[in-house]
Design an enzyme around this catalytic site. Sequence first.
Site, PDB file in Angstrom:
ATOM      1  N   TRP A   1       7.164   1.152  -0.582  1.00 34.20           N
ATOM      2  CA  TRP A   1       6.943   2.713  -1.468  1.00 34.20           C
ATOM      3  C   TRP A   1       5.890   2.341  -1.953  1.00 34.20           C
ATOM      4  O   TRP A   1       5.318   3.538  -2.858  1.00 34.20           O
ATOM      5  CB  TRP A   1       8.550   3.893  -1.773  1.00 34.20           C
ATOM      6  CG  TRP A   1       9.047   2.181  -3.096  1.00 34.20           C
ATOM      7  CD1 TRP A   1      10.240   1.556  -2.236  1.00 34.20           C
ATOM      8  CD2 TRP A   1       8.628   2.110  -4.215  1.00 34.20           C
ATOM      9  NE1 TRP A   1      10.960   1.262  -3.361  1.00 34.20           N
ATOM     10  CE2 TRP A   1      10.059   1.475  -4.671  1.00 34.20           C
ATOM     11  CE3 TRP A   1       7.700   2.527  -5.306  1.00 34.20           C
ATOM     12  CZ2 TRP A   1      10.228   1.291  -5.656  1.00 34.20           C
ATOM     13  CZ3 TRP A   1       7.749   2.025  -6.336  1.00 34.20           C
ATOM     14  CH2 TRP A   1       9.442   1.342  -6.224  1.00 34.20           C
TER      15      TRP A   1
ATOM     16  N   LYS B   1       7.670   0.039  10.305  1.00 36.54           N
ATOM     17  CA  LYS B   1       8.382   1.228   9.414  1.00 36.54           C
ATOM     18  C   LYS B   1       7.717   1.346   7.992  1.00 36.54           C
ATOM     19  O   LYS B   1       7.709   0.271   7.260  1.00 36.54           O
ATOM     20  CB  LYS B   1      10.184   0.225   9.677  1.00 36.54           C
ATOM     21  CG  LYS B   1      11.449   1.314   9.024  1.00 36.54           C
ATOM     22  CD  LYS B   1      12.057   0.447   8.868  1.00 36.54           C
ATOM     23  CE  LYS B   1      11.946   0.339   7.265  1.00 36.54           C
ATOM     24  NZ  LYS B   1      12.112   1.861   6.272  1.00 36.54           N
TER      25      LYS B   1
ATOM     26  N   SER C   1      11.256  -6.575  -2.242  1.00 35.46           N
ATOM     27  CA  SER C   1      12.093  -7.699  -2.525  1.00 35.46           C
ATOM     28  C   SER C   1      12.533  -8.048  -1.959  1.00 35.46           C
ATOM     29  O   SER C   1      12.885  -8.735  -1.612  1.00 35.46           O
ATOM     30  CB  SER C   1      13.560  -6.916  -3.521  1.00 35.46           C
ATOM     31  OG  SER C   1      14.365  -6.187  -2.350  1.00 35.46           O
TER      32      SER C   1
ATOM     33  N   GLU D   1       6.211 -10.770   1.980  1.00 34.28           N
ATOM     34  CA  GLU D   1       4.642 -10.666   0.079  1.00 34.28           C
ATOM     35  C   GLU D   1       6.399  -9.212  -0.457  1.00 34.28           C
ATOM     36  O   GLU D   1       6.452  -9.051  -0.661  1.00 34.28           O
ATOM     37  CB  GLU D   1       3.954 -10.068   0.522  1.00 34.28           C
ATOM     38  CG  GLU D   1       3.627  -9.807  -0.720  1.00 34.28           C
ATOM     39  CD  GLU D   1       3.371  -9.068  -1.810  1.00 34.28           C
ATOM     40  OE1 GLU D   1       3.608  -9.042  -2.712  1.00 34.28           O
ATOM     41  OE2 GLU D   1       3.024  -7.944  -1.563  1.00 34.28           O
TER      42      GLU D   1
ATOM     43  N   CYS E   1       4.265  -6.098  -7.640  1.00 34.08           N
ATOM     44  CA  CYS E   1       5.642  -7.194  -7.631  1.00 34.08           C
ATOM     45  C   CYS E   1       4.349  -8.072  -8.748  1.00 34.08           C
ATOM     46  O   CYS E   1       5.232  -8.817  -9.072  1.00 34.08           O
ATOM     47  CB  CYS E   1       5.046  -7.252  -6.118  1.00 34.08           C
ATOM     48  SG  CYS E   1       3.427  -6.920  -5.177  1.00 34.08           S
TER      49      CYS E   1
ATOM     50  N   GLU F   1      12.630  -8.930 -11.810  1.00 30.63           N
ATOM     51  CA  GLU F   1      11.688  -8.095 -12.274  1.00 30.63           C
ATOM     52  C   GLU F   1      12.270  -6.841 -12.264  1.00 30.63           C
ATOM     53  O   GLU F   1      13.043  -6.167 -11.551  1.00 30.63           O
ATOM     54  CB  GLU F   1      11.234  -8.193 -10.304  1.00 30.63           C
ATOM     55  CG  GLU F   1       9.862  -7.560 -10.104  1.00 30.63           C
ATOM     56  CD  GLU F   1       9.522  -7.462  -8.580  1.00 30.63           C
ATOM     57  OE1 GLU F   1       8.912  -7.539  -8.618  1.00 30.63           O
ATOM     58  OE2 GLU F   1      10.375  -6.417  -7.926  1.00 30.63           O
TER      59      GLU F   1
END
Length: 536
Positions: free
Chosen positions: A203, A227, A281, A303, A337, A434
């Site tokens: 997102w 998706k 994640s 990733e 990320c 994170e």
Amino acid sequence: MAAAWRISSLISRSLSVPPAFRSLGRNSSLRRGVHRFSTAALIEEPITPPVQINHTKLLINGQFVDSASGKTFPTIDPRTGDVITHVAEGDAEDINRAVSAARKAFDEGPWPRMTAYERSRILLRFADLVEKHSDELAALESWNCGKPYEQAAKSELPLFVRLFHYYAGWADKIHGLTVPADGPYDVQTLHEPIGVAGQIIPWNFPLVMFAWKVGPALACGNTIVLKTAEQTPLTALYVAKLFHEAGLPPGVLNIVSGFGPTAGAALASHMDVDKLAFTGSTETGKIVLELAAKSNLKPVTLELGGKSPFIICEDADVDKAVELAHFALFFNQGQCCCAGSRTFVHERIHDEFLEKSKARAMRRTVGDPFKKGIEQGPQIDTEQFEKVLRYIRSGIESKATLECGGGRLGSKGFYIQPTVFSNVQDDMLIAKDEIFGPVQSILKFNDLGDVIRRANATRYGLAAGVFTSNVDTANTLSRALRVGTVWVNCFDVFDAAIPFGGYKMSGIGREKGIYSLHNYLQVKAVVTPLKSPAWL
């Protein structure tokens, strides 16, 4: 290179701070509706985005259709928490329909059978259409994600177009080799499309991630079931319409909006999907990998998360280092990320860097992402909003020093104050996990050996930043850091040709550049005997 420049130019523009900005205090306004650590900008009525929403259904076999169950789910405006619209909620049955369409398009349709040049022309026409509609797409991306409109319009849309130009250029340059053998044999390798590719995008950068995955898969002649993230389904559906206007055959690209445990799990475990690509994640990546392995052992590109070190050496220009470190962490509301979320600063310049970083964070403009001059919008949703605040509380409880920020901004939407911690220790959660939010952790180091050891002492290995004027220091660090990308005196340079991916638990494989094509190709060796060859 132009697209990479546009993203990095967000840094260079902010390196020169106008004098009028420097004199503004903690609660002063930059202009009407743009405030620092103030709720005034957020009390104003949100700007109405200049775009209409016309596509909320699933795309299957070239048609926009309702979900099989008839269910929909709301997509939320992060500025307010209000519903933007309702989108079709796909589940396992819809994934089955989409995979069947993609399989038929691959096995019987024209896409893998047309010339590579024809495929290239369709990709180029699509890129041109996106460029024509870039204003609407930037508005939709900003509305759905909460990111500044200027960022979407001036950086992400140009990069999206550039990526499809890049992969269109590769389409007719994919070929195998003629291989010499120890004997009278003609040996060639064929690089064949892998088949039906399942793709799951996140997102935080919906359009850019769409391009990273769809571009190489189509250039190689595959068909796709994609998706979208449940938080941000709108721009993928918009560009899918443009793809069909460009001449993409039905069934080649199918898009299902839905949730991870239903639609995502069904795609990852589907027996008729030949390859899977996922960005998200690390925890979800493990689940995706397990589902792929337990089904048909489909190859997977991942990733995943990161906790990137940004290392500022003692010879750094402190003012420039402050600005670049600020950008490395706070870009996209910290929802990146590869964010430089561990800011390591040499002890000789630490105190000066800290004071200037605190002042820069307090000057950061937060508010409605459609307002001109806004640097930071809201977090994506209430779940991410609460997660970031929990980490801030953890930092305080761990005895890190809260230099500024640390709380909610305003009473509506998902805005968080730009936050800076000092006296951060390596074993604190804010230095290990994170966070994915606007929280900068500043750590002190004393020599290269110390910072290399500490920077590598993490389960992640996605990226790193190095700021130094010494080429030997840059070379030492760039080779010692166990990460997939090292940016030296720059950050977040995402050129279409530069591969991106991680070491360790930050992922498997690479995206972008020539390396991404390998994800969507099979290599076949063809061996034929030679009768009385004139030469070998």
